[in-house]
Design a protein around this motif. Structure first.
Motif, mmCIF file in Angstrom:
data_model
loop_
_atom_site.group_PDB
_atom_site.id
_atom_site.type_symbol
_atom_site.label_atom_id
_atom_site.label_comp_id
_atom_site.label_asym_id
_atom_site.label_seq_id
_atom_site.Cartn_x
_atom_site.Cartn_y
_atom_site.Cartn_z
ATOM 1 N N LEU A 82 9.977 30.552 -27.408
ATOM 2 C CA LEU A 82 10.063 30.703 -28.875
ATOM 3 C C LEU A 82 11.325 30.086 -29.491
ATOM 4 N N PRO A 83 12.497 30.288 -28.907
ATOM 5 C CA PRO A 83 13.687 29.743 -29.568
ATOM 6 C C PRO A 83 13.656 28.222 -29.694
ATOM 7 N N LEU A 84 12.864 27.597 -28.792
ATOM 8 C CA LEU A 84 12.845 26.145 -28.798
ATOM 9 C C LEU A 84 11.882 25.584 -29.855
ATOM 10 N N ARG A 85 10.959 26.423 -30.267
ATOM 11 C CA ARG A 85 9.862 25.906 -31.101
ATOM 12 C C ARG A 85 10.298 25.339 -32.459
ATOM 13 N N PRO A 86 11.121 26.063 -33.260
ATOM 14 C CA PRO A 86 11.497 25.482 -34.563
ATOM 15 C C PRO A 86 12.120 24.106 -34.400
ATOM 16 N N LYS A 87 13.020 24.011 -33.417
ATOM 17 C CA LYS A 87 13.686 22.733 -33.177
ATOM 18 C C LYS A 87 12.654 21.688 -32.745
#
Lengths: 192, 744
Positions: free
Chosen positions: A167-172
């Motif tokens: 999840l933390p990687l998704r916006p980026k």
């Protein structure tokens, strides 16, 4: 409204439009995957597809892989009657998902078919990526499900599945061209 | 539904889902697998929602700025409230953001440490070594089995040997392959498993290159972990032996756990920046939501708070502009503001009632004033009011008519100023000055004004007005005509009595004188006879003269018996004037007939008498003047109602005495030594009996002019009328008097 205000507003709109176009352009240019040797053949009453997909991952993606982030690629396959109406459903609309991950214990790269769970380990990354791109005997559709009088269009496309990333990687990933990796649609006709 | 409620509903519809979304995002960030997949849609929804909220706030702000610039009521208060709300909301938001971000960064950073990194690496290395050790043991065991195989043996012998070796080594499956990777024999712990597991090409390749291979794999239906150990024969026969050994489950599990933990750690370490970004993003969105919600609440609350104040301000403005029908909507909540609005509404209601009452009384006063003005306007008496400061306040039309001055210019000015308009008004003002100063007494008097336009008799009454306004009311009537009529009547009576009382004795006197003459003239001596002759002659002559005089009086006094017939006026004038033209005289008599074709209905004898009288007067006026000239001319005068026939008798004599000009038509007003003084009086009487008018005037070039006008009964077709000439003031004055005389 003064002319100056109008210009200022026009300037803002212009900047925004330029940025949007540049972003979408960058995303579109990031099509790093290539599909070659894609062909459908009849095998035992079923049409199967063989293809070779070149997964050219960006350095950022490879770095993530080395750091234990599993990468999921999705092979989107569509079969559609030629000249079909917009509302006519596709004959086939399937998605084949495969995953590659690094196993630090043995220093190998594991390629897994997400649907079946079958996996194989490879000692080198390039070999694993190459194995990931080898599509053989992919079942598409039974021959009797197709109308012999019609021509069908087969479309295939490979993408990196961002939604499967942590999840933390998704916006980026959504915003970065490094992560928006996909092939162009590869199309060919199929006449039963 | 009213506007605030709609705004509240819209806000709730936006804010509540946004809040829920942010909560879900927060859960997603905390690794809820289900929500994790919704993270991006939730993020998008939040951003869009916040964008909409921001647009709403900006729109509100823009509107507020416009209202502020327009100085609309309530805009300043709203702006102040919004600023206060923003000032209250922003610092906590910034503080929370700062410390939260700081805490997050430190928290996340604290997870990762050099020592932990090293420990994780070492643990992995330990696991790897342990696993490798096991693998190497299995490989070595497999390699040791190779020499035990006979060099040249048939397959059954090899099969027996391989089975024996499998049992000895404890392998699950032992397979012997030739250098091409083709299975020679295989032995499995499970006797039903007839198909051996063939090593993949890559493994075979590695064995060919390096002589051995060892790796882990899942084997069998239960996918149990196994070690695949493949050893190549170094001698000529080049056998390849593959042994599948069950892996140590415990060691395998431990290794996998270590690997999972290591991968998780590496992943987290790699993702810490992204994690920080996600946390910060979520935090930022939540804080923005809080701030925007606070701002919007500020706008909403300020509007709600300010709305009644704005209404009151607007209502006050309307009341100031005179709109007393303003009623403000009462707030639903019964607080001080509601009480204020209620009081305002009550005030405007009372104001409206008071205004209605004032309006009604004003209308009543107006009606009374109009009534009074109409009555005064229709009065024939002149009415003027003068205030206690001796200023002229009002004057009715009759006053203007009687005084022959436009009083509008004098209204509001001092009454005395009126005296400067004409000498006649000077006398009027002077006479009335004293009574108007006297505040209490009622004054009544007939005053006579003398001026260029003759004598004017006014009957004046001055009464004090009620003390509220002060001043006086002056009522006056023009009684000139009445006085003249009375005088004419008196003269008529005198004439009648003279005729009766004087004429009767005259005949006996004359007869007696003639008898004395006849009887004694012949008998008397010469001198006495001469005396008698002269005396009787004188008596008879004077009696004749007296008879003529009495007859003249009698004519003047008695009512005329007119025998009217339509006559061509020009013809009549021509006939009369013919007599004068024929007679030899030093005076030039001219006639200028206007060829009017006008026919007048008159008594020819009487009109001839008038003409003779006028011409004779004119001849007498120029008799002793060289170059004397008398002109008689006729004209047709257009008139609104019916045309008038005009006869003018002009002379170039000495003219009329200006002082007597207004009275020359009265009996016994004459400048001549001879005559009864009744000539012009009789002329005027005859003219007026025919419905005409006559006036006298002096010509500018010298001499007198008598003008008489008679109504025309018909006009011959060829006749042309000339427009009525505006009489000179003198003419008009004399004419007015003539008319008044006629009407009186």
């Amino acid at each position: 409204m003064s002319a100056a205000t109008g210009l200022r507003r026009g300037g803002w709109a212009g900047w925004l439009a330029t940025l949007a176009i540049a972003w979408w352009g960058a995303l579109a240019l990031a099509a790093e995957f290539t599909i070659s040797k894609a062909a459908a053949r009849l095998h035992d009453g079923t049409y199967v597809v063989d293809a070779t997909i070149g997964y050219q991952f960006s350095p950022a993606v490879l770095e993530a892989l080395e750091n234990g982030v599993p990468l999921t690629v999705e092979l989107h396959l569509q079969v559609r009657r030629e000249g079909a109406w917009v509302w006519e459903p596709d004959v086939v609309d399937s998605r084949l998902r495969s995953q590659i991950r690094f196993s630090p214990l043995l220093g190998t790269y594991q390629v897994t078919n997400v649907e079946t769970g079958q996996h194989r380990s490879y000692a080198s990354r390039d070999r694993a990526i190459s194995a990931l791109g080898e599509v053989k005997d992919l079942t598409v559709v039974r021959a009797d499900a197709l109308d012999p009088d019609e021509t069908y269009r087969v479309e295939m496309r490979a993408t990196l599945d961002i939604e499967s990333l942590p999840l933390p990687l998704r916006p980026k990933a959504y915003l970065s061209p490094d992560w928006n990796l996909s092939s162009d649609w590869n199309r060919w006709r199929l006449r039963p | 539904m009213n506007r605030p409620r709609t705004a509240l509903l819209v806000a709730l519809l936006l804010l509540v889902p946004l809040l829920v979304t942010l909560d879900l995002m927060s859960s997603a960030v905390q690794n809820s697998t289900t929500l994790s997949r919704l993270f991006i849609p939730l993020l998008l929804f939040s951003v869009v929602g916040l964008g909409v909220l921001l647009v709403l706030i900006v729109a509100n702000l823009v509107q507020l700025v416009k209202q502020y610039r327009r100085r609309e009521p309530g805009a300043r208060l709203t702006a102040r409230l919004v600023v206060i709300f923003a000032a209250l909301a922003l610092p906590p938001v910034l503080v929370v953001h700062h410390y939260s971000t700081d805490f997050l960064r430190h928290g996340i950073e604290s997870w990762f440490d050099v020592q932990i990194d090293e420990a994780m690496e070492q643990v992995l290395e330990l696991s790897r070594s342990s696993l490798n050790l096991q693998l190497r043991d299995q490989l070595r065991a497999t390699e040791r089995l190779l020499p035990s195989l006979p060099d040249a043996a048939d397959v059954p012998t090899l099969a027996v040997r391989v089975a024996e070796l499998r049992r000895q080594s404890g392998a699950t499956e032992l397979t012997l392959l030739n250098p091409d990777g083709i299975v020679i024999v295989s032995s499995n712990v499970n006797p039903v498993a007839v198909i051996p597991d063939v090593p993949p090409d890559a493994v075979l390749q590695q064995v060919k290159e390096s002589g051995s291979y060892v790796g882990t794999m899942a084997y069998g239906e239960d996918r149990a972990p196994h070690v695949r150990a493949v050893a190549g024969d170094r001698i000529a026969r080049r056998f390849i032996l593959q042994g599948l050994f069950p892996a140590s489950t415990h060691l395998q599990e431990l290794g996998e756990r270590v690997q999972d933990a290591y991968v998780r750690y590496r992943e987290l370490a790699y993702l810490r920046e992204s994690l920080m970004f996600s946390f910060s993003l979520t935090l930022l969105l939540v804080l923005l939501f809080s701030f925007f919600a606070a701002l919007w609440t500020a706008f909403y609350s300020a509007r709600r708070l300010v709305a009644p104040i704005r209404d009151i301000a607007e209502g006050t403005r309307l009341v100031a502009e005179g709109d007393f029908d303003t009623q403000l909507p009462e707030p639903r909540i019964q607080d001080e503001m509601a009480s204020l609005v209620g009081s305002f509404n009550a005030m405007t209601r009372r104001l409206a009632q008071a205004r209605a009452a004032t309006e009604a009384s004003r209308h009543e006063l107006e009606a009374q004033r109009e009534y009074l003005e109409t009555v005064l306007g229709r009065l024939s008496s002149g009415v003027m009011t003068v205030d206690d400061q001796q200023r002229l306040r009002t004057a009715n039309p009759a006053a203007r008519q009687i005084l022959r001055v436009d009083l509008d210019g004098y209204l509001g000015g001092p009454f005395a100023a009126l005296g400067q308009a004409s000498p006649q008004l000077g006398q009027f003002v002077e006479t009335l000055a004293e009574p108007l100063r006297d505040t209490k007494a009622e004054w009544r008097e007939e005053i006579t004004l003398y001026g260029g336009e003759g004598r004017q008799a006014l009957l004046c009454r001055v009464s004090p007005l009620p003390a509220v306004d002060g001043g006086h009311v002056l009522v006056f009537d023009d009684v000139t005509t009445l006085v003249k009529a009375q005088r004419d009547a008196a003269w008529g009576e005198v004439a009648r009595r003279l005729a009766h009382e004087i004429k009767n004795p005259l005949t006996p006197i004359q007869l007696s004188a003639e008898r004395l003459r006849r009887k004694f003239l012949k008998t008397m001596p010469g001198e006495d006879a001469g005396i008698l002759d002269r005396a009787t002659h004188t008596i008879v002559q004077q009696v004749e003269a007296m008879k003529e005089m009495v007859n003249a009086f009698s004519d003047y006094a008695k009512p005329s018996q007119l025998h009217r017939s339509p006559l061509n006026l020009d013809q009549l004038v021509a006939d009369v004037m013919e007599l004068y033209r024929a007679a030899p005289s030093a005076v030039s008599v001219n006639v200028a007939l206007g060829d009017t074709g006008a026919r007048v209905e008159v008594d020819p004898i009487r009109l001839r008498q008038v003409l003779h009288n006028l011409v004779k007067n004119a001849l007498e006026a120029v008799a002793d003047r060289p170059g004397g000239e008398v002109l008689v001319r006729t004209a047709l005068i257009a008139n609104d109602e019916r045309p008038l026939a005009e006869i003018q008798v002009l002379d170039n004599g000495g003219g009329f005495d200006e002082a007597n000009l207004g009275q020359i038509f009265e009996p016994y007003v004459t400048t001549k030594t001879r005559g009864t003084g009744l000539g012009l009086a009789i002329v005027k009487k005859i003219v007026e009996e025919h419905g005409g008018i006559i006036w006298a005037a002096n010509r500018p070039e010298g001499g007198g002019c008598m003008t008489l006008r008679l109504p025309v009964c018909s006009i011959a077709p060829a006749a042309q009328s000339q427009p009525a000439q505006q009489p000179t003031p003198e003419e008009r004055a004399t004419h007015d008097r003539a008319v008044r005389t006629g009407s009186g």
